[in-house]
Write a protein that holds these residues in place. Structure first.
Motif, PDB file in Angstrom:
ATOM      1  N   GLY A   1     -34.537 -35.787  -0.352  1.00 35.83           N
ATOM      2  CA  GLY A   1     -34.798 -34.849   0.729  1.00 35.83           C
ATOM      3  C   GLY A   1     -34.574 -33.401   0.370  1.00 35.83           C
ATOM      4  N   ASP A   2     -34.861 -32.535   1.345  1.00 33.98           N
ATOM      5  CA  ASP A   2     -34.646 -31.090   1.187  1.00 33.98           C
ATOM      6  C   ASP A   2     -33.149 -30.824   1.083  1.00 33.98           C
ATOM      7  OD1 ASP A   2     -37.358 -30.935   1.707  1.00 33.98           O
ATOM      8  OD2 ASP A   2     -37.158 -29.255   3.103  1.00 33.98           O
ATOM      9  N   TYR A   3     -32.811 -30.040   0.097  1.00 31.01           N
ATOM     10  CA  TYR A   3     -31.397 -29.779  -0.164  1.00 31.01           C
ATOM     11  C   TYR A   3     -31.240 -28.283  -0.374  1.00 31.01           C
ATOM     12  CZ  TYR A   3     -26.946 -30.045  -2.735  1.00 31.01           C
ATOM     13  OH  TYR A   3     -25.664 -29.885  -3.166  1.00 31.01           O
TER      14      TYR A   3
ATOM     15  N   ASP B   1     -45.203 -43.161  -1.958  1.00 34.83           N
ATOM     16  CA  ASP B   1     -44.300 -43.598  -3.026  1.00 34.83           C
ATOM     17  C   ASP B   1     -42.958 -42.887  -2.932  1.00 34.83           C
ATOM     18  OD1 ASP B   1     -45.941 -45.509  -4.049  1.00 34.83           O
ATOM     19  OD2 ASP B   1     -46.314 -44.526  -5.974  1.00 34.83           O
ATOM     20  N   THR B   2     -42.743 -42.169  -1.843  1.00 31.84           N
ATOM     21  CA  THR B   2     -41.443 -41.536  -1.649  1.00 31.84           C
ATOM     22  C   THR B   2     -41.049 -41.611  -0.181  1.00 31.84           C
ATOM     23  OG1 THR B   2     -42.110 -39.274  -1.026  1.00 31.84           O
ATOM     24  CG2 THR B   2     -42.095 -39.780  -3.386  1.00 31.84           C
ATOM     25  N   VAL B   3     -39.743 -41.530   0.047  1.00 36.40           N
ATOM     26  CA  VAL B   3     -39.203 -41.347   1.396  1.00 36.40           C
ATOM     27  C   VAL B   3     -38.212 -40.194   1.292  1.00 36.40           C
ATOM     28  CG1 VAL B   3     -37.722 -42.321   3.192  1.00 36.40           C
ATOM     29  CG2 VAL B   3     -39.507 -43.741   2.129  1.00 36.40           C
ATOM     30  N   GLN B   4     -38.571 -39.077   1.898  1.00 35.45           N
ATOM     31  CA  GLN B   4     -37.716 -37.897   1.781  1.00 35.45           C
ATOM     32  C   GLN B   4     -37.434 -37.327   3.166  1.00 35.45           C
ATOM     33  OE1 GLN B   4     -40.736 -36.969  -1.331  1.00 35.45           O
ATOM     34  NE2 GLN B   4     -39.181 -35.490  -1.959  1.00 35.45           N
ATOM     35  N   TYR B   5     -36.325 -36.633   3.227  1.00 34.37           N
ATOM     36  CA  TYR B   5     -35.867 -36.135   4.525  1.00 34.37           C
ATOM     37  C   TYR B   5     -35.814 -34.629   4.561  1.00 34.37           C
ATOM     38  CZ  TYR B   5     -34.085 -40.895   4.323  1.00 34.37           C
ATOM     39  OH  TYR B   5     -33.973 -42.238   4.163  1.00 34.37           O
ATOM     40  N   PHE B   6     -35.909 -34.128   5.758  1.00 32.88           N
ATOM     41  CA  PHE B   6     -35.334 -32.835   6.034  1.00 32.88           C
ATOM     42  C   PHE B   6     -34.166 -33.153   6.948  1.00 32.88           C
ATOM     43  CE2 PHE B   6     -34.143 -29.163   8.275  1.00 32.88           C
ATOM     44  CZ  PHE B   6     -34.184 -28.194   7.313  1.00 32.88           C
ATOM     45  N   GLN B   7     -32.975 -33.068   6.494  1.00 33.13           N
ATOM     46  CA  GLN B   7     -32.430 -32.384   5.373  1.00 33.13           C
ATOM     47  C   GLN B   7     -31.304 -33.225   4.812  1.00 33.13           C
ATOM     48  OE1 GLN B   7     -30.703 -28.752   7.223  1.00 33.13           O
ATOM     49  NE2 GLN B   7     -30.436 -29.913   9.061  1.00 33.13           N
ATOM     50  N   PHE B   8     -30.884 -32.937   3.587  1.00 33.70           N
ATOM     51  CA  PHE B   8     -29.780 -33.732   3.040  1.00 33.70           C
ATOM     52  C   PHE B   8     -28.464 -33.363   3.724  1.00 33.70           C
ATOM     53  CE2 PHE B   8     -26.256 -34.361   0.079  1.00 33.70           C
ATOM     54  CZ  PHE B   8     -26.323 -35.733  -0.018  1.00 33.70           C
ATOM     55  N   ARG B   9     -28.101 -32.082   3.661  1.00 32.40           N
ATOM     56  CA  ARG B   9     -26.861 -31.655   4.330  1.00 32.40           C
ATOM     57  C   ARG B   9     -27.211 -30.681   5.451  1.00 32.40           C
ATOM     58  NH1 ARG B   9     -21.316 -31.145   3.675  1.00 32.40           N
ATOM     59  NH2 ARG B   9     -21.273 -32.239   1.673  1.00 32.40           N
ATOM     60  N   LYS B  10     -26.655 -30.925   6.607  1.00 32.26           N
ATOM     61  CA  LYS B  10     -26.903 -30.077   7.768  1.00 32.26           C
ATOM     62  C   LYS B  10     -26.436 -28.659   7.494  1.00 32.26           C
ATOM     63  CE  LYS B  10     -26.875 -32.741  11.803  1.00 32.26           C
ATOM     64  NZ  LYS B  10     -26.308 -33.305  13.024  1.00 32.26           N
ATOM     65  N   SER B  11     -27.272 -27.678   7.798  1.00 34.28           N
ATOM     66  CA  SER B  11     -26.807 -26.313   7.557  1.00 34.28           C
ATOM     67  C   SER B  11     -25.769 -25.943   8.619  1.00 34.28           C
ATOM     68  CB  SER B  11     -27.980 -25.339   7.522  1.00 34.28           C
ATOM     69  OG  SER B  11     -28.611 -25.288   8.765  1.00 34.28           O
ATOM     70  N   ARG B  12     -24.935 -24.996   8.248  1.00 35.60           N
ATOM     71  CA  ARG B  12     -23.790 -24.707   9.113  1.00 35.60           C
ATOM     72  C   ARG B  12     -24.160 -23.756  10.253  1.00 35.60           C
ATOM     73  NH1 ARG B  12     -17.804 -22.471   7.519  1.00 35.60           N
ATOM     74  NH2 ARG B  12     -16.953 -22.895   9.585  1.00 35.60           N
ATOM     75  N   GLY B  13     -25.085 -22.872   9.964  1.00 32.59           N
ATOM     76  CA  GLY B  13     -25.468 -21.902  10.985  1.00 32.59           C
ATOM     77  C   GLY B  13     -26.971 -21.797  11.084  1.00 32.59           C
ATOM     78  N   SER B  14     -27.399 -20.997  12.041  1.00 29.68           N
ATOM     79  CA  SER B  14     -28.797 -20.635  12.225  1.00 29.68           C
ATOM     80  C   SER B  14     -29.645 -21.781  12.788  1.00 29.68           C
ATOM     81  CB  SER B  14     -29.385 -20.089  10.930  1.00 29.68           C
ATOM     82  OG  SER B  14     -30.331 -19.106  11.239  1.00 29.68           O
ATOM     83  N   PHE B  15     -30.923 -21.665  12.630  1.00 31.87           N
ATOM     84  CA  PHE B  15     -31.902 -22.386  13.449  1.00 31.87           C
ATOM     85  C   PHE B  15     -31.843 -23.908  13.328  1.00 31.87           C
ATOM     86  CE2 PHE B  15     -36.219 -23.861  14.473  1.00 31.87           C
ATOM     87  CZ  PHE B  15     -36.336 -23.309  15.739  1.00 31.87           C
TER      88      PHE B  15
END
Ligand code: GLA
Ligand code: ZN
Length: 708
Positions: free
Chosen positions: A17-19, A350-364
Motif C-alpha cells: 500500500g501507500d506509505y 495481480d496486486t492488492v494494495q491499500y491507501f494507506q499503510f500507516r494513518k497520517s497523524r494530521g491533516s485531511f
C-alpha cells in the motif's frame, strides 16, 4: 499461457500500500516498527514518494534524497518491493509562489491559489521542466536499486486547466486535427447553428460556464484534447524514466469509471493498468446483500483488465476499513476486506494494495482507514483482517500472471459516453454507465467472464459482443461490426445506437446510420418516459417492463430481420421491441427499449446457452454470489464469492465439463470432486473440493482444477 509478472523477481500476488515515511522523519523508530508490522501483515510491497516533492526538494534546486535512500534500503533489506512514485501530483509552495503559471486555471478562467493537490497546469513549460528534473534525479539515483519494482506516475491524473498556455495548445491541437482548415472545423462543429462560425483560430476557446457550452463537437474535441494533453504531460514525465530505467515498468493509478480522461487511450502509453477502488459496501442489506454493488465493482476490475488487452492489472489502492471522504464512514464488516481483495484478484489483479499503510497523524486523511492505526500496533481488528488477507494471498502464487479469457465483450466507449452526456434530448439522465452495469449483471450472476473493450479494440475473438447505447460510431466501428457479425459473431445493441459520427453530426437517412444493414432496422423516434411510467413488451412468450427510453423502430424494408418481441402498450403497440437479423454467418440483435432486470436475465441467459459460452461452475449460482475463473491454459483457478450477509451453498458439480462437473457426475453431495479427477483442490485450505461448497457470509473459496 501466463503474462509476465508485474514485479519481476516476485512470483506472488503482491500485497501492500501507500506509505508515507516522509511524514515520520523525526521518529525513525516508527520506520523500523513499520517494517516489522508490514511483514507481520504479509505485506511485500509499499508505494513511496507519491506526495514527497517538498521532502525531496525543500528549496528550489536543493535536493535531499537521504531519507528516501534510507527507506528504500530498509525496504530492500526486509524483502519489500517499492512502487516508486514521481511526485508531480502535488508540489511545494515555493514553486507555486515563484512560478504562478504552474497553478491551474478553472473553466471560469480564475487561477487557483496554491493548495490541495492535483491542481497543476499540464502545459506549463516550467512545471514540465521541474518534473523532468526531479524525475531524472530519481531515476538516476535509484536505477538498479534492489527495491525498485515499478514506477507510479504522479497520482490520479485528472481535471483540466483553462489557462492561456492551455488555450494556445488547444488551438494548435485543433489546427492539426482539421488540417489547418477552419472550414473543416466549422463544418464538423456545425457552427452555422446560432451564428457560431469561427473566422480566425484565435477565436477558439475551451468550454466555459461563462462562455461556450452549446457546440457539442467543440466540447467533445476539448475532452479529447484534455486526454491528449494529459498524456503528453505524462509522456514528458516518463521520458527520463524510460531512458534511464528501461526495464522498470510504468503505471499510473486510475479511477475506474472517472470520465475526465479516456483511459483506453492513456493506457496505450503505460505498461500496466492500475486503479483505486473505494466501494461503498452496505454489508447488512440481507439476502442479496451487496450483489448490485459487487457487480459494479467487478465490471470496473474487468475494465482495468481490458485497458491493457487482458494483461493482469494492479489494485493500487483500496481502504483497509472506512474511507473518510465518503458520506458515511461505514466500517468493513469482518471478512469484507478479504473478500473485496480476492474479488480484485479474481478479475485479473495481480496486486492488492491499500491507501494507506500507516494513518497520517494530521491533516485531511487522518481518519482514513489504514493498516496501522494511530494506536500503532498489530492489536487491532483491521490489522487482523489485513493480515488474514495477506495470508490468503500468499497461497495464490500460482495465480500471478494468469489470464482471464472471455467469450463475451461489453463495449464501453469513453468518447461515446462524452457524446451521450453532452447532448440535450430524450431524457435528462441518460445513464450510460448504469445501463452497461445492467447488461453486465446477468453475466456476473452466471459466472460468465466478460471483457470490457472500447471501439478501438478487436471484436473477432469474441462469440458475443454487447454494445448498449452505441450512440456515436467512431471511425471504422461500423465496418468492424459488419465484419464481426458477417464472420459468425453475435451482436447485441440497443436503442440510441448509430445516431452520430465522431463529430456528433447526426447520420442522415435514418438511424442506426451505417448499422442499418447489419441490424436490419430503422429507428424512427424515441419516447422518453417519466419516472414510474412503464410500457409492457412481450418476448419469448413472457411479458416484461420497459422504462425511461422506448425507441420506435421498423424492420428495414430490404432486410430479413424479424421482430422477436413487441411493444404491448401505447400508440406503438405491435411494433418491434426486440429484433434479430441474420447477417452473413452471424446474428445481430436489437433491443429497442430500456428493459427491466428480468428481461436482461432471461434474454442473455438464453444467448449464453445458445452460443455455448463458458461459465465457471455451470452458472447456477445463488443470489449475491459469483464465480470467476483465471487460467494459465492448463489449470483453472476458480474464485467463488459470496457478497451477502448470509451463508450460501454453491453447487460446483454441474460445470460445463470442468473438473468438478466431470467428477461429480453420479456422486452424492458429500463426495469429493477430487476423488475421480484428482484436480479440484482448495488453494486456501488444501482440501479437496466437494460437489457443494459452503461459503460463510462475505466468504470466498478458491480452487484449482484441470482445464479441458
Ligand atoms: C485517492 C488518492 C490517495 C488517497 C485516497 C483516499 O485514491 O490517490 O492519495 O487520497 O484517495 O481514499
Ligand atoms: Zn494550463
Amino acid at each position: 499461457m501466463k503474462y509476465p509478472l508485474i514485479f519481476k523477481d516476485h512470483p506472488h500476488i503482491m500485497h501492500g500500500g501507500d506509505y508515507n515515511p516522509d511524514q515520520w522523519r523525526d521518529t525513525k523508530d516508527i520506520w523500523l516498527e513499520d517494517m516489522r508490522l508490514a511483514k507481520l501483515a504479509g505485506i511485500n510491497t509499499l508505494s513511496v514518494g507519491i506526495f514527497s516533492w517538498v521532502s525531496l526538494e525543500p528549496e528550489e534546486g536543493r535536493f535531499d534524497f537521504s531519507w528516501l535512500d534510507e527507506i528504500l534500503d530498509l525496504m530492500a533489506g526486509n524483502g519489500i518491493a517499492a512502487v516508486l512514485a514521481t511526485p508531480s501530483g502535488a508540489r511545494p509552495a515555493w514553486m507555486s509562489q515563484k512560478y504562478p503559471e504552474v497553478l491551474r486555471v478553472g473553466a471560469d478562467r480564475r487561477r487557483n491559489l496554491h493548495g490541495g493537490r492535483h491542481n497543476h497546469c499540464f502545459t506549463s513549460p516550467v512545471y514540465r521542466a521541474k518534473v523532468k528534473q526531479i524525475n531524472t534525479l530519481l531515476a538516476e539515483r535509484y536505477k538498479g536499486h534492489p527495491a525498485l519494482a515499478i514506477w507510479h506516475l504522479s497520482n490520479e491524473y485528472g481535471g483540466e486547466c483553462h489557462c492561456e498556455l492551455c488555450q494556445e495548445a488547444f488551438r494548435e491541437w485543433l489546427k492539426a486535427r482539421y488540417a489547418y482548415s477552419l472550414d473543416r472545423l466549422n463544418h464538423a462543429w456545425w457552427t452555422a447553428f446560432w451564428s457560431h462560425t469561427y473566422t480566425d483560430w484565435s477565436q477558439l476557446e475551451s468550454p466555459s460556464p461563462i462562455g461556450e457550452r452549446s457546440v457539442h463537437a467543440l466540447i467533445l474535441d476539448w475532452k479529447r484534447f484534455v486526454t491528449e494533453q494529459t498524456i503528453d504531460f505524462m509522456k514528458a514525465e516518463m521520458a527520463p524514466l524510460r531512458r534511464i530505467t528501461p526495464d522498470v515498468p510504468c503505471t499510473t493509478n486510475m479511477m475506474g469509471f472517472y470520465d475526465g480522461l479516456n483511459y483506453f487511450r492513456l493506457s496505450e502509453e503505460i505498461d500496466i493498468a492500475s486503479w483505486d477502488n473505494y466501494p461503498t459496501w452496505r454489508a447488512d442489506a440481507g439476502g442479496a446483500g451487496d450483489a448490485g454493488h459487487a457487480a459494479r465493482i467487478a465490471l470496473t476490475h474487468d475494465l482495468n483488465r481490458g485497458l491493457k488487452d487482458g494483461r493482469p492489472f494492479m489494485l493500487m489502492e483500496s481502504s483497509p476499513s472506512a474511507t473518510n471522504w465518503q458520506p458515511v464512514g461505514k466500517l468493513k464488516r469482518p471478512g469484507v476486506q478479504t473478500l473485496e481483495s480476492l474479488q480484485a484478484v479474481a478479475h485479473g489483479s495481480d496486486t492488492v494494495q491499500y491507501f494507506q499503510f500507516r494513518k497520517s497523524r494530521g491533516s485531511f486523511e487522518k481518519f482514513h482507514g489504514a493498516v496501522v492505526d494511530h494506536e500503532g500496533t498489530e492489536n487491532t481488528r483491521v490489522f487482523g483482517e489485513v493480515a488474514r488477507t495477506g495470508a490468503a494471498l500468499a497461497k495464490l502464487d500460482a495465480v500471478a500472471g494468469t489470464a482471464k479469457p472471455s467469450d463475451v465483450a461489453l463495449v464501453y466507449d469513453v468518447e461515446n459516453r462524452w457524446a451521450i452526456d453532452t447532448f440535450t434530448g430524450f431524457t435528462r439522465d441518460k445513464k450510460y454507465v448504469e445501463t452497461l452495469t445492467e447488461h453486465y449483471k446477468p453475466f456476473w450472476k452466471a459466472g460468465v467472464s466478460v471483457d470490457i473493450i472500447d471501439s478501438t479494440k478487436d471484436l473477432d475473438k469474441y462469440k458475443l459482443v454487447i454494445a448498449p447505447m452505441l450512440y456515436m460510431l467512431r471511425p471504422g466501428m461500423a465496418e468492424k461490426i459488419e465484419r464481426f457479425v458477417g464472420g459468425g459473431g453475435t451482436l447485441v445493441t440497443t436503442y440510441m445506437t448509430g445516431y452520430v459520427d465522431e463529430h456528433d453530426l447526426c447520420f442522415l437517412g435514418g438511424f442506426p446510420g451505417p448499422l442499418k444493414g447489419v441490424l436490419g432496422v430503422w429507428c424512427e423516434e424515441i419516447d422518453g418516459l417519466y419516472e414510474g411510467e412503464e410500457r409492457k413488451i412481450r418476448w419469448g412468450g413472457k411479458e416484461y417492463a420497459a422504462r425511461e427510453l422506448c425507441e420506435i423502430v421498423h424492420i428495414a424494408a430490404d432486410s430479413g430481420a424479424i421482430a422477436a418481441g413487441e411493444y404491448l402498450d401505447d400508440f406503438y403497440a405491435g411494433s418491434p421491441a426486440v429484433t434479430v437479423n441474420r447477417y452473413g454467418e452471424g446474428e445481430a440483435y436489437f433491443i429497442a427499449a430500456r428493459m427491466d432486470e428480468c428481461f436482461n436475465a432471461d434474454f442473455f441467459g438464453a444467448l449464453v446457452k445458445k452460443l455455448g459460452i463458458r461459465n465457471a461452475t455451470g452458472g447456477n449460482l445463488p443470489e449475491g454470489c459469483t464465480a470467476q475463473t483465471r487460467t494459465d491454459g492448463e489449470r483453472n483457478y476458480v474464485f467463488l464469492m459470496n457478497f451477502t450477509s448470509e451463508s450460501k451453498t454453491i453447487d460446483v458439480g454441474s460445470g460445463d465439463g470442468n473438473a468438478a462437473g466431470r467428477a461429480s457426475a453420479g456422486n452424492d453431495d458429500a463426495a469429493s470432486v477430487a476423488s475421480t479427477s484428482g484436480a479440484a483442490t482448495s488453494l486456501l485450505t488444501g482440501n479437496a473440493i466437494k460437489k457443494t461448497v459452503e461459503l460463510p457470509p462475505w466468504g470466498a473459496e478458491i480452487y484449482v482444477e484441470d482445464r479441458n
